[in-house]
Motif scaffolding. Structure first.
Motif, PDB file in Angstrom:
ATOM      1  N   ILE A 193      13.821   7.956  -5.565  1.00 46.96           N
ATOM      2  CA  ILE A 193      14.827   8.700  -4.786  1.00 46.96           C
ATOM      3  C   ILE A 193      15.895   7.756  -4.216  1.00 46.96           C
ATOM      4  O   ILE A 193      17.089   8.046  -4.349  1.00 46.96           O
ATOM      5  N   PRO A 194      15.532   6.612  -3.620  1.00 50.61           N
ATOM      6  CA  PRO A 194      16.595   5.705  -3.163  1.00 50.61           C
ATOM      7  C   PRO A 194      17.455   5.151  -4.299  1.00 50.61           C
ATOM      8  O   PRO A 194      18.658   4.969  -4.132  1.00 50.61           O
ATOM      9  N   HIS A 209       0.811  -1.210   0.000  1.00 51.82           N
ATOM     10  CA  HIS A 209       0.000   0.000   0.000  1.00 51.82           C
ATOM     11  C   HIS A 209       0.855   1.277   0.000  1.00 51.82           C
ATOM     12  O   HIS A 209       0.406   2.337  -0.405  1.00 51.82           O
ATOM     13  N   LEU A 210       2.112   1.165   0.454  1.00 48.50           N
ATOM     14  CA  LEU A 210       2.989   2.343   0.510  1.00 48.50           C
ATOM     15  C   LEU A 210       3.468   2.788  -0.863  1.00 48.50           C
ATOM     16  O   LEU A 210       3.750   3.967  -1.064  1.00 48.50           O
ATOM     17  N   VAL A 211       3.575   1.868  -1.795  1.00 47.95           N
ATOM     18  CA  VAL A 211       4.118   2.208  -3.108  1.00 47.95           C
ATOM     19  C   VAL A 211       3.069   2.239  -4.208  1.00 47.95           C
ATOM     20  O   VAL A 211       3.405   2.265  -5.392  1.00 47.95           O
ATOM     21  N   ARG A 245       1.611   7.737  -6.441  1.00 49.84           N
ATOM     22  CA  ARG A 245       2.729   8.376  -7.144  1.00 49.84           C
ATOM     23  C   ARG A 245       3.768   8.893  -6.147  1.00 49.84           C
ATOM     24  O   ARG A 245       4.961   8.760  -6.367  1.00 49.84           O
ATOM     25  N   ARG A 246       3.298   9.465  -5.055  1.00 50.88           N
ATOM     26  CA  ARG A 246       4.199   9.978  -4.017  1.00 50.88           C
ATOM     27  C   ARG A 246       5.009   8.846  -3.394  1.00 50.88           C
ATOM     28  O   ARG A 246       6.203   8.974  -3.148  1.00 50.88           O
ATOM     29  N   GLY A 247       4.377   7.725  -3.142  1.00 54.07           N
ATOM     30  CA  GLY A 247       5.072   6.570  -2.575  1.00 54.07           C
ATOM     31  C   GLY A 247       6.120   6.019  -3.522  1.00 54.07           C
ATOM     32  O   GLY A 247       7.204   5.613  -3.094  1.00 54.07           O
TER      33      GLY A 247
END
Length: 80
Positions: A53-54, A39-41, A44-46
């Motif tokens: 970014i990582p 659910h975190l990814v 779009r923000r996730g």
């Protein structure tokens, strides 16, 4: 073999080595996130915060770190 080539070779060698280690570590973390916390990814923000970014950090940080350590750090280099 001259000092410029040796410095470039050291930079490539160390940068690619650490990039490989960082990407393997990040891949294992991302796999955990995708399996147990999908659910975190989903948003779009996730995706930007937990994927792009990582990945950019894993690619750019070691290259910049070793570029600074090899090319910018003021010391006398002696190659055999």
């Amino acid at each position: 073999a001259n000092p410029t080539f040796c410095s470039f070779w050291n930079w490539i060698h160390y940068s690619l080595n650490i990039i490989n280690l960082y990407l393997m570590a990040f891949a294992s973390l991302e796999r955990h996130w995708l399996i147990f916390h999908s659910h975190l990814v989903r948003s779009r923000r996730g995706k930007i915060l937990l994927h792009y970014i990582p990945l950019a950090f894993c690619l750019l940080f070691p290259a910049c770190l070793y570029a600074g350590a090899i090319f910018i750090f003021p010391c006398r280099i002696r190659y055999n």
